[in-house]
Design a protein around this motif. Structure first.
Motif, PDB file in Angstrom:
ATOM      1  N   THR A 178       0.856  -1.180   0.000  1.00 26.38           N
ATOM      2  CA  THR A 178       0.000   0.000   0.000  1.00 26.38           C
ATOM      3  C   THR A 178       0.899   1.240   0.000  1.00 26.38           C
ATOM      4  O   THR A 178       2.081   1.160   0.357  1.00 26.38           O
ATOM      5  N   LEU A 179       0.333   2.375  -0.367  1.00 28.32           N
ATOM      6  CA  LEU A 179       1.107   3.619  -0.320  1.00 28.32           C
ATOM      7  C   LEU A 179       1.531   3.943   1.107  1.00 28.32           C
ATOM      8  O   LEU A 179       2.634   4.440   1.335  1.00 28.32           O
ATOM      9  N   GLN A 180       0.681   3.620   2.086  1.00 27.32           N
ATOM     10  CA  GLN A 180       1.025   3.858   3.494  1.00 27.32           C
ATOM     11  C   GLN A 180       2.252   3.034   3.892  1.00 27.32           C
ATOM     12  O   GLN A 180       3.166   3.543   4.549  1.00 27.32           O
ATOM     13  N   GLU A 181       2.288   1.762   3.509  1.00 27.53           N
ATOM     14  CA  GLU A 181       3.454   0.919   3.812  1.00 27.53           C
ATOM     15  C   GLU A 181       4.698   1.435   3.099  1.00 27.53           C
ATOM     16  O   GLU A 181       5.791   1.426   3.659  1.00 27.53           O
ATOM     17  N   HIS A 183       5.360   4.568   2.251  1.00 26.97           N
ATOM     18  CA  HIS A 183       5.820   5.778   2.937  1.00 26.97           C
ATOM     19  C   HIS A 183       6.518   5.433   4.259  1.00 26.97           C
ATOM     20  O   HIS A 183       7.494   6.079   4.627  1.00 26.97           O
ATOM     21  N   ALA A 184       6.018   4.424   4.962  1.00 29.76           N
ATOM     22  CA  ALA A 184       6.675   4.016   6.204  1.00 29.76           C
ATOM     23  C   ALA A 184       8.081   3.495   5.934  1.00 29.76           C
ATOM     24  O   ALA A 184       9.025   3.809   6.670  1.00 29.76           O
TER      25      ALA A 184
END
Length: 189
Positions: A178-181, A183-184
């Protein structure tokens, strides 16, 4: 990633696929990409780009087969683009293990931290060093409907190399779905 082409998503200012190429290139003699869309954008990275030769894109093994079909060396090393922190010594350690154990296929095994904070080890079969001579075996397996990397690999002399030394990063095999993963991982040090 919501239908977005994962390999073209930025990671530290560089598309994931280009980042993977830049990280892998010093470890190997040559690189190529397997992609099934946006071929011109991938070709701009300066390496050969090959789409799957099988219809319906049957998963990672189709990418392995594509690589084997275009491999000009006795061995093929595969890495996914969505795991940008893979080890800088991946190729060397897998090749050393293949030679020492007379293996035909070598997986990386990476550390993962579970919900309780405990570290466990798991094969990372998309980080795979395999003999190019295995192409006919893989063609047969896929033609018979097989799709699982580990099932096909275990039909051959297959071993795993644990990246477990203190210098190894437990995030080395963390992937971003995911984009969230993504970015992390981008902000991980």
């Amino acid at each position: 990633m919501g239908g977005a082409d994962k390999g073209l998503q930025p990671f530290r200012g560089v598309p994931l696929a280009l980042h993977a190429l830049q990280r892998l290139a010093p470890q190997v003699g040559g690189c190529m990409l397997n992609a099934n869309r946006n071929l011109a954008q991938y070709a701009a990275f300066g390496v050969s780009v090959w789409p799957d030769s099988l219809v319906e894109y049957p998963g990672p093994l189709a990418g392995f087969l594509c690589g084997l079909e275009h491999c000009g060396t006795p061995w093929l090393l595969t890495v996914p683009c969505d795991t940008p922190l893979f080890p800088h010594n991946l190729a060397e350690r897998l090749a050393r293990a293949a030679a020492a154990e007379a293996a035909e296929i070598v997986f990386a095994a990476g550390a993962e931290t579970d919900a309780r904070g405990e570290v466990r080890w798991r094969d990372q079969p998309v980080f795979c060093l395999l003999q190019a001579a295995l192409a006919p075996s893989l063609q047969r397996y896929l033609a018979e409907g097989g799709r699982k990397i580990d099932h096909w690999a275990r039909m051959h002399r297959c071993i795993s190399v644990a990246f477990d030394r203190p210098a190894d990063d437990t995030r080395a095999f963390a992937n971003a779905n995911t984009l969230q993963e993504l970015h992390a991982l981008e902000h991980a040090r």
